[in-house]
Design a protein around this motif. Structure first.
Motif, short mmCIF file in Angstrom:
data_model
loop_
_atom_site.label_atom_id
_atom_site.label_comp_id
_atom_site.label_asym_id
_atom_site.label_seq_id
_atom_site.Cartn_x
_atom_site.Cartn_y
_atom_site.Cartn_z
N LYS A 88 -8.92 1.43 -5.51
CA LYS A 88 -10.00 1.83 -4.60
C LYS A 88 -10.04 0.88 -3.42
O LYS A 88 -10.85 -0.04 -3.36
N PHE A 89 -9.13 1.08 -2.46
CA PHE A 89 -9.12 0.28 -1.24
C PHE A 89 -10.29 0.70 -0.36
O PHE A 89 -10.77 1.83 -0.46
N PRO A 90 -10.75 -0.20 0.52
CA PRO A 90 -11.80 0.19 1.45
C PRO A 90 -11.35 1.37 2.31
O PRO A 90 -10.15 1.58 2.51
N PRO A 91 -12.31 2.16 2.82
CA PRO A 91 -11.94 3.27 3.71
C PRO A 91 -11.11 2.76 4.88
O PRO A 91 -11.27 1.63 5.32
N GLU A 92 -10.25 3.62 5.37
CA GLU A 92 -9.40 3.33 6.52
C GLU A 92 -8.45 2.16 6.27
O GLU A 92 -8.17 1.36 7.16
N THR A 93 -7.95 2.07 5.04
CA THR A 93 -6.93 1.08 4.68
C THR A 93 -5.67 1.86 4.32
O THR A 93 -5.74 2.83 3.56
N LEU A 94 -4.55 1.43 4.85
CA LEU A 94 -3.29 2.13 4.61
C LEU A 94 -2.21 1.10 4.28
O LEU A 94 -2.00 0.15 5.03
N ILE A 95 -1.53 1.29 3.15
CA ILE A 95 -0.41 0.42 2.80
C ILE A 95 0.81 0.94 3.55
O ILE A 95 1.19 2.11 3.42
N LEU A 96 1.41 0.06 4.33
CA LEU A 96 2.55 0.43 5.17
C LEU A 96 3.88 0.17 4.51
O LEU A 96 4.83 0.93 4.71
N ALA A 97 3.99 -0.94 3.77
CA ALA A 97 5.26 -1.31 3.17
C ALA A 97 5.03 -2.15 1.92
O ALA A 97 4.01 -2.82 1.78
N LEU A 98 6.01 -2.11 1.04
CA LEU A 98 5.98 -2.87 -0.21
C LEU A 98 7.33 -3.55 -0.36
O LEU A 98 8.37 -2.89 -0.29
#
Length: 139
Positions: A88-98
């Motif tokens: 449950k990440f905060p709203p408007e959070t996007l993981i770009l790379a791992l």
């Protein structure tokens, strides 16, 4: 100017440290391969220093409202062992790379986060403290 001159002499790659953010676009148009804004570099370094936690890098974008942050998943983190889609990440959070074991991928929701993973995400600046707590070990 020195970088442009170096390009005319046949130098293959030129880097320019610029005093004003507005010059980055101009430098790119002049053939500079890596125009670097001194202001953005200093802001990122200062943010990395003053932030708590184990942030590897921070970059402000969109006038400072958004941050691109690289952060490792700590050994005892609540995130370790969870699928990205279940966090449950905060709203408007996007993981770009791992990055795992020197291999960087664009993650899917089904990727399971592991301790030692480095995650690059973009989020609103005001969400960063919460995200930092999520990546760290529970208190």
């Amino acid at each position: 100017v020195t970088s442009v001159y170096a390009k005319t002499l046949g130098i293959k790659r030129a880097v320019a440290l610029l005093n004003k953010n507005s010059y980055v676009h101009v430098a790119s148009k002049l053939g500079i391969d890596a125009p670097v804004s001194m202001q953005n570099s200093m802001v990122g370094s200062i943010l990395k220093f003053i932030r708590h936690g184990n942030i590897d890098s921070v970059h402000n974008i969109s006038g400072g409202d958004l941050e691109v942050v690289e952060m490792p998943v700590q050994v005892a983190s609540r995130l370790a062992g969870k699928m990205i889609k279940d966090v449950k990440f905060p709203p408007e959070t996007l993981i770009l790379a791992l990055t795992r074991d020197s291999e960087t991928t664009i993650p899917k929701g089904t990727n399971v986060l592991q301790s030692g993973d480095n995650v690059i995400f973009i989020a609103r600046k005001d969400s960063s403290p919460r995200i930092e707590r999520m990546f760290g070990a529970p208190a």
